[in-house]
Design an enzyme around this catalytic site. Structure first.
Site, short mmCIF file in Angstrom:
data_model
loop_
_atom_site.label_atom_id
_atom_site.label_comp_id
_atom_site.label_asym_id
_atom_site.label_seq_id
_atom_site.Cartn_x
_atom_site.Cartn_y
_atom_site.Cartn_z
N SER A 33 0.84 -1.20 0.03
CA SER A 33 0.01 -0.13 0.06
C SER A 33 0.70 1.21 0.02
CB SER A 33 -0.87 -0.31 1.12
OG SER A 33 -1.82 1.18 1.47
N SER A 34 0.54 2.36 -0.69
CA SER A 34 1.17 3.46 -0.99
C SER A 34 0.75 4.45 0.49
CB SER A 34 1.00 4.16 -2.01
OG SER A 34 -0.25 4.62 -2.13
N LYS B 33 1.76 -3.10 4.75
CA LYS B 33 0.26 -3.48 4.38
C LYS B 33 0.59 -4.41 3.09
CE LYS B 33 -4.56 -2.78 3.29
NZ LYS B 33 -4.77 -4.00 3.54
#
Length: 167
Positions: free
Chosen positions: A76-77, A82
């Site tokens: 995830s950015s 994550k």
């Protein structure tokens, strides 16, 4: 021809297959609609399983985080650490499509008139699509997700220790 096809299907599947009454089979698509319904039920179960996996893997800072999924794409950015549950999400999307294909089969099965159901092509197409997509979804979920799941022992221990069941 009917008997030859029934014999070959029985040999290939190991299940008893009858050529049946061709007049009844031309009129009614209920058997095929029932088969589409079974595929839909499989899609519903795959959706439930995928949602459970997504929930159990939710985190890392909030959520359950009881299991860790194998990373299959960059994370995830906006949430470092994550692992996005992309495989269960793909399985969900596939299942949703199969559920829609079942609706089409249901409507097409009811659209025949008198001794002929001209909707057989869309019924067959949707059944083959459903079988192909569900097969790929199950294989992908198994190979690229389930086999790589690991327990988050630390998080699981924490949840057990905080459980009301310990009291």
């Amino acid at each position: 021809y009917r008997e030859a096809v029934a014999t070959e299907l029985a040999r290939a599947t190991g299940l008893p297959v009858s050529a049946g009454d061709p007049v009844a089979q031309m009129q009614s698509m209920c058997d095929l609609a029932g088969f589409a319904g079974r595929l839909k039920n499989l899609a519903l179960e795959l959706t439930r399983i995928s949602n459970d996996i997504r929930l159990l893997a939710s985190g890392p800072r909030t959520g359950l985080g009881e299991i860790q999924l194998p990373a299959v794409q960059p994370g995830s950015s906006i949430m470092p650490g994550k692992v996005n549950p992309v495989i269960p999400e793909v399985v969900n999307q596939t299942s949703f499509l199969v559920i829609g294909l079942d609706t089409t089969v249901t409507l097409a099965a009811s659209a025949g008139q008198l001794q002929l159901n001209v909707m057989e092509p869309i019924i067959a197409f949707n059944l083959f699509q459903s079988i192909e997509m569900l097969s790929a979804a199950v294989e992908t979920l198994t190979l690229r997700c389930v086999r790589g799941i690991t327990a988050n022992r630390e998080r699981s221990r924490e949840m057990v220790e905080r459980s009301i069941g310990i009291v």
